[in-house]
Design an enzyme around this catalytic site. Sequence first.
Site, PDB file in Angstrom:
ATOM      1  N   PHE A  62       1.051  -1.189  -0.088  1.00  9.46           N
ATOM      2  CA  PHE A  62       0.146  -0.021  -0.100  1.00  9.46           C
ATOM      3  C   PHE A  62       0.752   1.327  -0.071  1.00  9.46           C
ATOM      4  CE2 PHE A  62      -2.997  -2.996   2.809  1.00  9.46           C
ATOM      5  CZ  PHE A  62      -3.322  -3.453   1.502  1.00  9.46           C
ATOM      6  N   TRP A  65       8.123   4.200  -0.996  1.00  6.01           N
ATOM      7  CA  TRP A  65       9.281   5.180   0.018  1.00  6.01           C
ATOM      8  C   TRP A  65      10.462   4.521  -0.819  1.00  6.01           C
ATOM      9  CZ3 TRP A  65       9.658   3.288   5.730  1.00  6.01           C
ATOM     10  CH2 TRP A  65       9.601   1.727   5.874  1.00  6.01           C
ATOM     11  N   ASN A  66      11.304   5.751  -0.543  1.00  4.12           N
ATOM     12  CA  ASN A  66      12.635   5.481  -1.057  1.00  4.12           C
ATOM     13  C   ASN A  66      13.795   5.641   0.097  1.00  4.12           C
ATOM     14  OD1 ASN A  66      11.549   5.515  -3.768  1.00  4.12           O
ATOM     15  ND2 ASN A  66      11.355   7.627  -3.459  1.00  4.12           N
ATOM     16  N   HIS A  73      27.040  18.402   0.656  1.00  2.74           N
ATOM     17  CA  HIS A  73      26.922  19.524  -0.297  1.00  2.74           C
ATOM     18  C   HIS A  73      26.515  19.213  -1.707  1.00  2.74           C
ATOM     19  CE1 HIS A  73      29.390  21.910   2.862  1.00  2.74           C
ATOM     20  NE2 HIS A  73      29.490  20.720   2.990  1.00  2.74           N
ATOM     21  N   HIS A  77      22.287  24.067  -1.473  1.00  7.49           N
ATOM     22  CA  HIS A  77      22.532  23.505  -0.102  1.00  7.49           C
ATOM     23  C   HIS A  77      23.153  24.724   0.603  1.00  7.49           C
ATOM     24  CE1 HIS A  77      26.604  23.053  -2.204  1.00  7.49           C
ATOM     25  NE2 HIS A  77      27.101  23.281  -0.899  1.00  7.49           N
ATOM     26  N   ASP A  79      25.863  25.988   3.623  1.00  3.77           N
ATOM     27  CA  ASP A  79      27.306  25.612   4.170  1.00  3.77           C
ATOM     28  C   ASP A  79      27.407  26.154   5.418  1.00  3.77           C
ATOM     29  OD1 ASP A  79      28.283  24.813   1.485  1.00  3.77           O
ATOM     30  OD2 ASP A  79      29.450  26.451   1.286  1.00  3.77           O
ATOM     31  N   HIS A  83      32.094  23.651   7.879  1.00  3.25           N
ATOM     32  CA  HIS A  83      32.787  23.377   6.567  1.00  3.25           C
ATOM     33  C   HIS A  83      34.381  23.649   6.399  1.00  3.25           C
ATOM     34  CE1 HIS A  83      32.711  22.164   2.437  1.00  3.25           C
ATOM     35  NE2 HIS A  83      32.524  23.422   1.974  1.00  3.25           N
ATOM     36  N   HIS A 212      34.293  31.021   1.326  1.00  3.20           N
ATOM     37  CA  HIS A 212      34.503  29.965   2.278  1.00  3.20           C
ATOM     38  C   HIS A 212      35.264  30.344   3.416  1.00  3.20           C
ATOM     39  CE1 HIS A 212      32.954  27.189  -1.007  1.00  3.20           C
ATOM     40  NE2 HIS A 212      32.579  26.521   0.045  1.00  3.20           N
TER      41      HIS A 212
HETATM   42  C1  23J Z   1      34.846  22.001  -0.588  1.00  2.00           C
HETATM   43  C2  23J Z   1      36.147  22.570  -1.136  1.00  2.00           C
HETATM   44  C3  23J Z   1      36.192  23.652  -1.908  1.00  2.00           C
HETATM   45  C4  23J Z   1      34.965  24.099  -2.413  1.00  2.00           C
HETATM   46  C5  23J Z   1      33.623  23.433  -2.024  1.00  2.00           C
HETATM   47  C6  23J Z   1      33.821  22.368  -1.064  1.00  2.00           C
HETATM   48  C7  23J Z   1      32.113  24.076  -2.345  1.00  2.00           C
HETATM   49  O1  23J Z   1      31.973  24.655  -3.104  1.00  2.00           O
HETATM   50  C8  23J Z   1      30.793  23.574  -1.346  1.00  2.00           C
HETATM   51  O2  23J Z   1      30.159  22.957  -1.648  1.00  2.00           O
HETATM   52  O3  23J Z   1      31.173  24.048   0.017  1.00  2.00           O
HETATM   53  S1  23J Z   1      34.776  25.598  -3.171  1.00  2.00           S
HETATM   54 MN    MN Z   2      28.962  23.541   0.189  1.00  2.00          MN
END
Ligand code: 23J
Ligand code: MN
Length: 263
Positions: A62, A65-66, A73, A77, A79, A83, A212
């Site tokens: 019934f 699901w997956n 990332h 998404h 960050d 990270h 980053h």
């Molecule tokens: C790890 C290293 C470099 C980068 C990234 C990840 C990303 O762009 C991310 O998805 O955070 S540039």
């Molecule tokens: Mn990222």
Amino acid sequence: MTETETLSMLATALASGGVKVVDCTAVLGPNTPLLKLPPEFADDTPPIEIHAISRYGDRGPFWAWNWLKLGEHSGTHFDAPHHWITGKDYPDGATDTIDPQNFVAACNVIDCAAAASADSDFLLTKAGVIAWEAEHGPIKEGEWVLMRTDWDQYNTDAGKFLNADETGPHTPGPSVDCIEYLMEKKALGWGTQCIGTDAGMAGGMQPPYPAHNLLHKHNRYGLASLTNLDKLPAKGAILITAPLKIENGTGSPIRALALVPAA
Ligand code: 23J
Ligand code: MN
């Protein structure tokens, strides 16, 4: 106006369609483009897999699901500060420890679409942001700054999305002084429509990957692979960007939603 009245007006506006919800999220699936790093670094985020557990059949009559296989990332998404090495020690810097108040905030959308289409290595600079503020008003503390490039048109074509040649990937992003300026202004974070928050050539900048490095050094956030920024006003939208509450997570796919005035 009291906060209760503010929320009541928002509820009315949402129900009537006076405030619209714009989906700023790419479809997440086997064709989602993934980041490619220089060969000296690991980049083995697997292609997204969606496996059926059952589909109204013998394995469960019934229900459907997956189960999923996906990297933090992947696709549209978020960050988190953890990270990057510059943000690794913030106790509230992982997906499960960030104050959720930060997941709903105003956004500024800087239209760089024409410049990015003319030059795929286009960098938005501090001077560019200041010129934008002169036209649209100041970026305020706690607000997102989003770089519109219309790069989401390439989302279903990894080759075009990453735009790499023998010299590396060529995608637009911020300059070092751009992110430095946004951190002085205490922006909540920086979002782009490309594979990551940094430009394709950002590995060669000083510091490498400045978005980053500097965002996460300041306990601030990044958004990547946003879509539909052409449907947002320069100012006035509210962005909802809640990562999954992954334990010690460094990032997470999100459903990015913008609340915008219909008119
Ligand atoms: C790890 C290293 C470099 C980068 C990234 C990840 C990303 O762009 C991310 O998805 O955070 S540039
Ligand atoms: Mn990222």
